[in-house]
Design an enzyme around this catalytic site. Structure first.
Site, short mmCIF file in Angstrom:
data_model
loop_
_atom_site.label_atom_id
_atom_site.label_comp_id
_atom_site.label_asym_id
_atom_site.label_seq_id
_atom_site.Cartn_x
_atom_site.Cartn_y
_atom_site.Cartn_z
N HIS A 150 3.45 1.00 -6.07
CA HIS A 150 4.88 1.25 -5.89
C HIS A 150 5.55 -0.10 -5.70
CE1 HIS A 150 4.62 0.30 -1.60
NE2 HIS A 150 3.62 1.16 -1.49
N ASP A 273 -14.30 11.76 3.16
CA ASP A 273 -15.40 10.95 3.67
C ASP A 273 -15.31 10.81 5.19
OD1 ASP A 273 -17.17 8.69 4.30
OD2 ASP A 273 -17.20 8.38 2.12
N SER A 288 -1.94 1.12 0.30
CA SER A 288 -1.26 1.27 -0.99
C SER A 288 -1.91 0.36 -2.02
CB SER A 288 0.21 0.88 -0.87
OG SER A 288 0.96 1.93 -0.38
#
Length: 331
Positions: A150, A273, A288
């Site tokens: 992003h 996990d 991110s």
């Protein structure tokens, strides 16, 4: 100013029908971005001998405006703006301003502050941002890299920062604030401000892109980039750097794949996990850009955490990142 880099992306048509191979990384890096122009993040009043004044407000400046020129002089830093204002000593000046991608001119005069004698505009401005994010991929042939999935937006105005220059630097994760439902966690670390690994050329809604100074800086096995049609619900993995500089692979489940999205939420995933859930609680700020792998291919990158579900997040398709990288390089 330091920002947490995790919070969207036009799904472009694939620029290349043939699969492309890149090295998935998952390494934490420092990201430094210097803006093109200075961003107005707030307006204020100045105490003068004649009372309160705000030249910025009076001439119509708004939060989110980008000042690119004062008279004929290009400005890209707070220091440049301050120097010009002092040199003009309150003379009339023309500001060139970008607002919603359109350029316009406004005329004003700086006001002299009675407290310190400095000429001021009455606007809070920002010229740079820095923080920690995750490298998604590098092209081993060209050194092209993508990170975040992003864009970097101003924390106060949410405006996408226009890039003049920038770099990625080595970083190390020193700790984790564990995420819980209703309160996102975050990675905490430090990065070098003196050693650059690569330079940035684009800050886009679909990621931040650049070129490594040395294409051999990061090594690994290249994998094909999945097309949108190849991405499916079910088991997948992500590469994440949540301690020091060590990258580990963790299991996730892709819950949904969206079509024709207008932002970077191309898919939804859930961390399965137990090791990552124990360390971070799920998806946290700073992750991110963590690459998402499925069926031996790079399918995407983590972009957002769901605030009310710390173990879940959104991701962008890797194909869309690469398409945006190519488009930005050609403009």
């Amino acid at each position: 100013m330091t920002v947490a880099l995790v919070p969207g992306a036009q799904a472009a048509e694939s620029q290349n029908s043939a699969p492309r191979s890149v090295i998935p990384l998952g390494r934490a890096v420092g990201i430094k971005l210097f803006a093109q122009g200075v961003l107005v993040v707030g307006l204020s009043d100045i105490t003068t001998d004649q009372g309160l004044a705000s030249p910025a407000r009076a001439c119509g400046l708004q939060e989110g405006d980008v000042i690119t020129h004062i008279n004929d002089a290009q400005v890209s830093s707070i220091e440049e703006v301050q120097t010009i204002l002092q040199d003009l000593e309150g003379q009339e000046m023309e500001l060139t301003v970008l607002r919603d991608e359109e350029s316009q001119e406004v005329t004003t005069r700086a006001a002299q502050c009675s407290t310190d004698g400095a000429y001021k505009l009455g606007a809070w401005i920002r010229d740079s941002m820095a923080g920690i994010g995750t490298l998604t991929f590098v092209d081993p042939e060209t050194g092209l890299f993508g990170t975040l999935g992003h864009g970097i937006n101003d924390v106060d105005t949410a405006v996408l920062m226009k890039l003049q220059s920038g770099a990625i630097t080595p970083a190390s994760v020193a700790g984790v604030v564990k995420g819980v439902n209703g309160r996102p966690g975050e990675l905490r670390g430090a990065f070098s401000s003196s050693q650059d690994l690569g330079t940035l050329y684009a800050n886009t809604e679909s990621g931040v892109f650049g070129h490594l100074q040395d294409p051999g800086t990061f090594t690994g096995t290249p994998v094909p980039v999945a097309t949108a049609e190849e991405v499916h619900t079910g088991q997948a993995t992500i590469l994440a750097n949540v301690a020091g500089t060590e990258v580990e692979e963790y299991t996730v489940e892709i819950l949904k794949v969206y079509s024709n999205t207008s932002d970077t939420r191309d898919l939804m995933l859930r961390v399965t996990d137990p090791r990552l859930l124990e360390k971070t609680g799920g998806i946290v700020q700073g992750m991110s850009g963590s690459p998402i792998l499925q069926d031996g291919k790079l399918v995407g990158a983590v972009t957002h955490v769901l605030i009310d579900h710390a173990d879940r997040g959104y991701g962008i398709l890797a194909q869309n990142m690469l398409d945006q990288a190519a488009q930005a390089q050609n403009t």
